[in-house]
Scaffold this motif. Sequence first.
Motif, PDB file in Angstrom:
ATOM      1  N   LEU A  79       0.848  -1.189   0.000  1.00 35.85           N
ATOM      2  CA  LEU A  79       0.000   0.000   0.000  1.00 35.85           C
ATOM      3  C   LEU A  79       0.881   1.235   0.000  1.00 35.85           C
ATOM      4  O   LEU A  79       1.859   1.312   0.748  1.00 35.85           O
ATOM      5  CB  LEU A  79      -0.918   0.034   1.221  1.00 35.85           C
ATOM      6  CG  LEU A  79      -1.957  -1.069   1.332  1.00 35.85           C
ATOM      7  CD1 LEU A  79      -2.808  -0.848   2.584  1.00 35.85           C
ATOM      8  CD2 LEU A  79      -2.845  -1.128   0.110  1.00 35.85           C
ATOM      9  N   ARG A  80       0.508   2.207  -0.835  1.00 40.27           N
ATOM     10  CA  ARG A  80       1.196   3.505  -0.888  1.00 40.27           C
ATOM     11  C   ARG A  80       0.201   4.564  -0.435  1.00 40.27           C
ATOM     12  O   ARG A  80      -0.919   4.615  -0.937  1.00 40.27           O
ATOM     13  CB  ARG A  80       1.660   3.822  -2.298  1.00 40.27           C
ATOM     14  CG  ARG A  80       2.722   2.897  -2.828  1.00 40.27           C
ATOM     15  CD  ARG A  80       3.016   3.136  -4.301  1.00 40.27           C
ATOM     16  NE  ARG A  80       3.286   4.521  -4.623  1.00 40.27           N
ATOM     17  CZ  ARG A  80       4.496   5.079  -4.633  1.00 40.27           C
ATOM     18  NH1 ARG A  80       5.541   4.340  -4.360  1.00 40.27           N
ATOM     19  NH2 ARG A  80       4.659   6.341  -4.939  1.00 40.27           N
ATOM     20  N   PHE A  81       0.626   5.415   0.496  1.00 44.41           N
ATOM     21  CA  PHE A  81      -0.209   6.498   1.003  1.00 44.41           C
ATOM     22  C   PHE A  81       0.432   7.811   0.575  1.00 44.41           C
ATOM     23  O   PHE A  81       1.568   8.100   0.969  1.00 44.41           O
ATOM     24  CB  PHE A  81      -0.311   6.424   2.525  1.00 44.41           C
ATOM     25  CG  PHE A  81      -0.932   5.144   3.014  1.00 44.41           C
ATOM     26  CD1 PHE A  81      -2.288   5.065   3.239  1.00 44.41           C
ATOM     27  CD2 PHE A  81      -0.160   4.011   3.227  1.00 44.41           C
ATOM     28  CE1 PHE A  81      -2.879   3.892   3.687  1.00 44.41           C
ATOM     29  CE2 PHE A  81      -0.732   2.832   3.674  1.00 44.41           C
ATOM     30  CZ  PHE A  81      -2.097   2.772   3.902  1.00 44.41           C
ATOM     31  N   GLU A  82      -0.294   8.604  -0.222  1.00 40.95           N
ATOM     32  CA  GLU A  82       0.268   9.833  -0.775  1.00 40.95           C
ATOM     33  C   GLU A  82      -0.728  10.972  -0.648  1.00 40.95           C
ATOM     34  O   GLU A  82      -1.915  10.805  -0.904  1.00 40.95           O
ATOM     35  CB  GLU A  82       0.602   9.647  -2.258  1.00 40.95           C
ATOM     36  CG  GLU A  82       1.619   8.560  -2.522  1.00 40.95           C
ATOM     37  CD  GLU A  82       1.800   8.316  -3.996  1.00 40.95           C
ATOM     38  OE1 GLU A  82       2.660   9.006  -4.594  1.00 40.95           O
ATOM     39  OE2 GLU A  82       1.090   7.460  -4.542  1.00 40.95           O
ATOM     40  N   ARG A  83      -0.187  12.132  -0.281  1.00 44.13           N
ATOM     41  CA  ARG A  83      -0.984  13.358  -0.260  1.00 44.13           C
ATOM     42  C   ARG A  83      -0.020  14.532  -0.159  1.00 44.13           C
ATOM     43  O   ARG A  83       1.032  14.448   0.471  1.00 44.13           O
ATOM     44  CB  ARG A  83      -1.939  13.387   0.923  1.00 44.13           C
ATOM     45  CG  ARG A  83      -2.797  14.637   0.916  1.00 44.13           C
ATOM     46  CD  ARG A  83      -3.932  14.549   1.912  1.00 44.13           C
ATOM     47  NE  ARG A  83      -4.727  15.750   1.817  1.00 44.13           N
ATOM     48  CZ  ARG A  83      -4.844  16.637   2.790  1.00 44.13           C
ATOM     49  NH1 ARG A  83      -4.253  16.446   3.944  1.00 44.13           N
ATOM     50  NH2 ARG A  83      -5.575  17.704   2.632  1.00 44.13           N
ATOM     51  N   GLU A  84      -0.432  15.623  -0.776  1.00 45.43           N
ATOM     52  CA  GLU A  84       0.362  16.842  -0.707  1.00 45.43           C
ATOM     53  C   GLU A  84       0.532  17.235   0.758  1.00 45.43           C
ATOM     54  O   GLU A  84      -0.392  17.083   1.555  1.00 45.43           O
ATOM     55  CB  GLU A  84      -0.372  17.941  -1.479  1.00 45.43           C
ATOM     56  CG  GLU A  84       0.465  19.155  -1.756  1.00 45.43           C
ATOM     57  CD  GLU A  84      -0.268  20.129  -2.672  1.00 45.43           C
ATOM     58  OE1 GLU A  84       0.424  20.859  -3.376  1.00 45.43           O
ATOM     59  OE2 GLU A  84      -1.507  20.159  -2.669  1.00 45.43           O
ATOM     60  N   TYR A  85       1.691  17.715   1.103  1.00 42.89           N
ATOM     61  CA  TYR A  85       2.064  18.183   2.439  1.00 42.89           C
ATOM     62  C   TYR A  85       2.375  17.045   3.409  1.00 42.89           C
ATOM     63  O   TYR A  85       2.503  17.257   4.601  1.00 42.89           O
ATOM     64  CB  TYR A  85       1.012  19.121   3.041  1.00 42.89           C
ATOM     65  CG  TYR A  85       0.639  20.235   2.111  1.00 42.89           C
ATOM     66  CD1 TYR A  85       1.596  21.116   1.640  1.00 42.89           C
ATOM     67  CD2 TYR A  85      -0.670  20.381   1.664  1.00 42.89           C
ATOM     68  CE1 TYR A  85       1.258  22.129   0.759  1.00 42.89           C
ATOM     69  CE2 TYR A  85      -1.007  21.396   0.787  1.00 42.89           C
ATOM     70  CZ  TYR A  85      -0.042  22.261   0.335  1.00 42.89           C
ATOM     71  OH  TYR A  85      -0.378  23.256  -0.539  1.00 42.89           O
ATOM     72  N   TYR A  86       2.476  15.805   2.898  1.00 45.56           N
ATOM     73  CA  TYR A  86       2.839  14.665   3.736  1.00 45.56           C
ATOM     74  C   TYR A  86       3.928  13.863   3.035  1.00 45.56           C
ATOM     75  O   TYR A  86       3.982  13.802   1.814  1.00 45.56           O
ATOM     76  CB  TYR A  86       1.631  13.756   3.996  1.00 45.56           C
ATOM     77  CG  TYR A  86       0.666  14.351   4.976  1.00 45.56           C
ATOM     78  CD1 TYR A  86       0.827  14.162   6.341  1.00 45.56           C
ATOM     79  CD2 TYR A  86      -0.410  15.120   4.533  1.00 45.56           C
ATOM     80  CE1 TYR A  86      -0.056  14.729   7.242  1.00 45.56           C
ATOM     81  CE2 TYR A  86      -1.291  15.689   5.429  1.00 45.56           C
ATOM     82  CZ  TYR A  86      -1.114  15.492   6.782  1.00 45.56           C
ATOM     83  OH  TYR A  86      -1.975  16.058   7.673  1.00 45.56           O
ATOM     84  N   HIS A  87       4.790  13.238   3.842  1.00 42.15           N
ATOM     85  CA  HIS A  87       5.786  12.327   3.284  1.00 42.15           C
ATOM     86  C   HIS A  87       5.084  11.083   2.758  1.00 42.15           C
ATOM     87  O   HIS A  87       4.082  10.636   3.325  1.00 42.15           O
ATOM     88  CB  HIS A  87       6.801  11.913   4.360  1.00 42.15           C
ATOM     89  CG  HIS A  87       7.738  13.006   4.762  1.00 42.15           C
ATOM     90  ND1 HIS A  87       8.758  13.452   3.954  1.00 42.15           N
ATOM     91  CD2 HIS A  87       7.804  13.749   5.890  1.00 42.15           C
ATOM     92  CE1 HIS A  87       9.425  14.422   4.569  1.00 42.15           C
ATOM     93  NE2 HIS A  87       8.855  14.622   5.747  1.00 42.15           N
TER      94      HIS A  87
END
Length: 148
Positions: A79-87
Amino acid sequence: MKLLIHVLPCLVLLLASAPTSAQSDSAIFGTVIDVVTRKPIADMVVTAVSPSRRKDVVVVTDLQGNFRIQNLPPGRYTLRFEREYYHLYVRGDLQLQEGHSLRVRAEVVPDPNEPIIGCGPLPPDFDAGPPMDAAPAPDVERAPSGPR
């Protein structure tokens, strides 16, 4: 009638051994939170990657930081967790078995190098000094207002 007695068992065996095209009821679900504030993160993109699938599955967390990826075949997932303003946060070696679900809790770290919208530095305080008394009105000449 004799034909039916001989054909029926063969037909049952054939149908029982045929592969089914039904989707798996296996799923991966969970919650994503900010490691600093301990609050859920909405709109986090969660991508499930598996060598047993041709395409990645992408979902987005809801307002409570929850996500659910359904109808997954058994196998190994990352699983990849991605969002602007987060590593970027990657969780690997998740083994999903047929008919089972996995619950995942992801704690992601804010990126201190990215400004957070609406939370920038406040404008500096402006000290105008003590309040001033009303300034004296300038002398104004009055023009005659017409015949009297």
